[in-house]
Motif scaffolding. Structure first.
Motif, PDB file in Angstrom:
ATOM      1  N   VAL A  50       0.859  -1.210   0.000  1.00  0.00           N
ATOM      2  CA  VAL A  50       0.000   0.000   0.000  1.00  0.00           C
ATOM      3  C   VAL A  50       0.883   1.244   0.000  1.00  0.00           C
ATOM      4  O   VAL A  50       0.696   2.159  -0.804  1.00  0.00           O
ATOM      5  CB  VAL A  50      -0.949   0.016   1.222  1.00  0.00           C
ATOM      6  CG1 VAL A  50      -1.543   1.408   1.424  1.00  0.00           C
ATOM      7  CG2 VAL A  50      -2.060  -1.015   1.056  1.00  0.00           C
ATOM      8  N   GLU A  51       1.877   1.267   0.871  1.00  0.00           N
ATOM      9  CA  GLU A  51       2.729   2.468   0.949  1.00  0.00           C
ATOM     10  C   GLU A  51       3.451   2.703  -0.375  1.00  0.00           C
ATOM     11  O   GLU A  51       3.519   3.812  -0.870  1.00  0.00           O
ATOM     12  CB  GLU A  51       3.709   2.321   2.118  1.00  0.00           C
ATOM     13  CG  GLU A  51       2.968   2.390   3.458  1.00  0.00           C
ATOM     14  CD  GLU A  51       3.894   2.365   4.663  1.00  0.00           C
ATOM     15  OE1 GLU A  51       3.509   1.761   5.685  1.00  0.00           O
ATOM     16  OE2 GLU A  51       4.984   2.952   4.584  1.00  0.00           O
ATOM     17  N   ARG A  53       2.541   1.603  -3.420  1.00  0.00           N
ATOM     18  CA  ARG A  53       1.627   1.888  -4.537  1.00  0.00           C
ATOM     19  C   ARG A  53       0.881   3.206  -4.399  1.00  0.00           C
ATOM     20  O   ARG A  53       0.261   3.679  -5.345  1.00  0.00           O
ATOM     21  CB  ARG A  53       0.636   0.725  -4.709  1.00  0.00           C
ATOM     22  CG  ARG A  53       1.319  -0.584  -5.163  1.00  0.00           C
ATOM     23  CD  ARG A  53       0.410  -1.784  -4.964  1.00  0.00           C
ATOM     24  NE  ARG A  53       1.123  -3.017  -5.276  1.00  0.00           N
ATOM     25  CZ  ARG A  53       1.108  -3.613  -6.473  1.00  0.00           C
ATOM     26  NH1 ARG A  53       0.425  -3.089  -7.457  1.00  0.00           N
ATOM     27  NH2 ARG A  53       1.791  -4.732  -6.688  1.00  0.00           N
ATOM     28  N   THR A  54       0.895   3.797  -3.178  1.00  0.00           N
ATOM     29  CA  THR A  54       0.241   5.114  -3.004  1.00  0.00           C
ATOM     30  C   THR A  54       1.294   6.206  -2.804  1.00  0.00           C
ATOM     31  O   THR A  54       0.973   7.298  -2.338  1.00  0.00           O
ATOM     32  CB  THR A  54      -0.721   5.102  -1.794  1.00  0.00           C
ATOM     33  OG1 THR A  54       0.043   4.880  -0.600  1.00  0.00           O
ATOM     34  CG2 THR A  54      -1.795   4.025  -1.951  1.00  0.00           C
ATOM     35  N   ASP A  55       2.538   5.878  -3.112  1.00  0.00           N
ATOM     36  CA  ASP A  55       3.633   6.854  -2.943  1.00  0.00           C
ATOM     37  C   ASP A  55       3.651   7.426  -1.534  1.00  0.00           C
ATOM     38  O   ASP A  55       3.831   8.636  -1.333  1.00  0.00           O
ATOM     39  CB  ASP A  55       3.497   7.994  -3.970  1.00  0.00           C
ATOM     40  CG  ASP A  55       3.606   7.461  -5.408  1.00  0.00           C
ATOM     41  OD1 ASP A  55       2.856   7.960  -6.277  1.00  0.00           O
ATOM     42  OD2 ASP A  55       4.409   6.517  -5.618  1.00  0.00           O
ATOM     43  N   GLY A  56       3.351   6.571  -0.568  1.00  0.00           N
ATOM     44  CA  GLY A  56       3.450   7.000   0.821  1.00  0.00           C
ATOM     45  C   GLY A  56       2.268   7.806   1.314  1.00  0.00           C
ATOM     46  O   GLY A  56       2.252   8.290   2.451  1.00  0.00           O
ATOM     47  N   ARG A  57       1.223   7.940   0.490  1.00  0.00           N
ATOM     48  CA  ARG A  57       0.051   8.710   0.950  1.00  0.00           C
ATOM     49  C   ARG A  57      -0.651   7.986   2.101  1.00  0.00           C
ATOM     50  O   ARG A  57      -1.327   8.601   2.913  1.00  0.00           O
ATOM     51  CB  ARG A  57      -0.935   8.926  -0.201  1.00  0.00           C
ATOM     52  CG  ARG A  57      -0.498   9.962  -1.221  1.00  0.00           C
ATOM     53  CD  ARG A  57      -1.634  10.298  -2.191  1.00  0.00           C
ATOM     54  NE  ARG A  57      -2.022   9.125  -2.988  1.00  0.00           N
ATOM     55  CZ  ARG A  57      -1.332   8.703  -4.041  1.00  0.00           C
ATOM     56  NH1 ARG A  57      -0.209   9.309  -4.384  1.00  0.00           N
ATOM     57  NH2 ARG A  57      -1.738   7.647  -4.738  1.00  0.00           N
ATOM     58  N   TYR A  58      -0.494   6.647   2.124  1.00  0.00           N
ATOM     59  CA  TYR A  58      -1.134   5.850   3.193  1.00  0.00           C
ATOM     60  C   TYR A  58      -0.078   5.011   3.905  1.00  0.00           C
ATOM     61  O   TYR A  58       0.729   4.349   3.258  1.00  0.00           O
ATOM     62  CB  TYR A  58      -2.229   4.968   2.609  1.00  0.00           C
ATOM     63  CG  TYR A  58      -3.401   5.785   2.097  1.00  0.00           C
ATOM     64  CD1 TYR A  58      -3.427   6.278   0.788  1.00  0.00           C
ATOM     65  CD2 TYR A  58      -4.437   6.153   2.953  1.00  0.00           C
ATOM     66  CE1 TYR A  58      -4.463   7.071   0.337  1.00  0.00           C
ATOM     67  CE2 TYR A  58      -5.488   6.948   2.507  1.00  0.00           C
ATOM     68  CZ  TYR A  58      -5.488   7.412   1.196  1.00  0.00           C
ATOM     69  OH  TYR A  58      -6.506   8.221   0.752  1.00  0.00           O
ATOM     70  N   GLN A  59      -0.129   5.053   5.226  1.00  0.00           N
ATOM     71  CA  GLN A  59       0.716   4.179   6.050  1.00  0.00           C
ATOM     72  C   GLN A  59      -0.197   3.195   6.754  1.00  0.00           C
ATOM     73  O   GLN A  59      -1.224   3.579   7.316  1.00  0.00           O
ATOM     74  CB  GLN A  59       1.501   4.980   7.099  1.00  0.00           C
ATOM     75  CG  GLN A  59       2.390   4.090   7.983  1.00  0.00           C
ATOM     76  CD  GLN A  59       2.883   4.804   9.234  1.00  0.00           C
ATOM     77  OE1 GLN A  59       2.622   5.985   9.447  1.00  0.00           O
ATOM     78  NE2 GLN A  59       3.595   4.088  10.086  1.00  0.00           N
TER      79      GLN A  59
END
Ligand code: EAX
Length: 324
Positions: A50-51, A53-59
């Motif tokens: 997730v981190e 694939r969302t470029d760190g937008r979600y942790q």
């Protein structure tokens, strides 16, 4: 230069940091088993994906060993929105999405390849949709594995050997009905309480896949295991639907793909545990009965299966059994 109040309030309003990068949203996911397990590797992979694939937008903060409660508790938390994500077995799921009960029938699946094909195909996709409107977005199926009987009283060779044993079961009505038909005295219990119950003799035994037995160190508190493989236990990736709805389309896809990657790691660990588990548990002091005559267990379940055919539909059951 000191940032103006206006600039600070704009950053807070739009989730921006002063450097202009978007603030990170933190979500929580939990399991009832150890991190060093097939379910632990699943959520660790999911979090990483997730981190990425969302470029760190979600942790994704990961919690193990029932730190956020047993499965039923944290599934309820996802439904209520106090927790964003969970990986759960289908143990407590019939209480939320009854349509999934068919998957919990004993001796429904031939082997893992069959179970994985059903869950990854149209039948599994149809069942995932049943979570919509019940307070969940189901991201996909994972795997707990084929369940085997362990106990401290006697070696289990036939269903008769089960008679009178007080066995911990999941809080699953299909399992409870089936195990009663086998002569077991079922004791439903949340997983985090199982090791102590076995250690203290509150129950004689329990049933779980090798992956769970190994991760839970049950060889320390159980003498006998019989490879009954009596039930295939799926897992399911659950997300609070409001949290899912807030994601952009691209991030929704990122979460779905992260669940797929998590399940790949999860299934690979189950395969590894199944390959090495018998020797590992023998070395840990357990008596392992490998040559279980499953036809005798299936015959002993005839009455329960007749009930299940009424409840789930004989055609629906046959459709799963015949799936290639
Ligand atoms: O994730 O409760 C159970 O027996 C489940 O198989 C699992 O161990 C919890």
């Amino acid at each position: 230069m000191k940032p103006t109040r206006l600039l600070l309030s704009l950053c807070l309003t739009f989730g921006l940091t002063l450097g202009g990068a978007q603030a990170q949203t933190v979500m929580r996911i939990s399991i009832a088993t150890a991190q060093d397990s097939h379910q632990g590797v699943a959520i660790d992979t999911f979090a990483r994906e997730v981190e990425k694939r969302t470029d760190g937008r979600y942790q994704i903060k990961t919690f193990y060993n029932g730190a956020l409660g047993g499965e039923r508790e944290y599934v309820e938390a996802v439904q209520m929105g106090t927790q964003e994500l969970a990986l759960s077995t289908t143990g407590p799921i019939p209480n939320f999405v009854p349509e999934t009960k068919i998957l919990d029938m004993p001796f429904l699946f031939r082997d893992k390849a069959h179970a994985r094909a059903v869950l990854d195909g149209p039948i599994g996709a149809e069942l995932l949709k049943k979570f919509d409107g019940r307070g969940f977005k189901a991201l996909g199926w994972g795997e707990n594995g084929f369940r085997h009987m362990t106990n401290n009283v006697r070696a289990i060779h036939t269903p008769e050997d089960l008679h009178g044993l007080k066995m911990r079961t999941m809080e699953n009505p299909v399992h409870i009905r089936a195990y009663k038909a086998l002569g077991i005295i079922p004791t439903p219990m949340a997983f985090p309480e199982v090791f102590t119950a076995l250690q203290q003799g509150t129950v004689d035994g329990q049933e779980n896949p090798l992956s769970i037995i190994i991760a839970g160190k049950f060889e320390q508190v159980q003498k006998h295991i019989s490879l009954t493989g009596h039930v295939y236990s799926p897992c399911v990736w659950l997300m609070n639907p409001d949290a899912y709805a807030k994601l952009s389309d691209a991030d929704k896809q990122a979460f779905l793909e992260a669940a797929i990657e998590g399940t790949k790691a999860n299934r690979a660990r189950v395969d590894a545990d199944d390959a090495s588990g018998v020797e590992y548990l023998r070395k840990g002091g357990m008596e392992v009965i490998e040559d279980v005559d499953k036809t005798k267990f299936i015959a002993a379940l005839a009455e329960a299966n007749a009930y299940f055919e009424q409840e789930f539909g004989a055609d629906n059951i046959q459709q799963i059994r015949d799936f290639k």
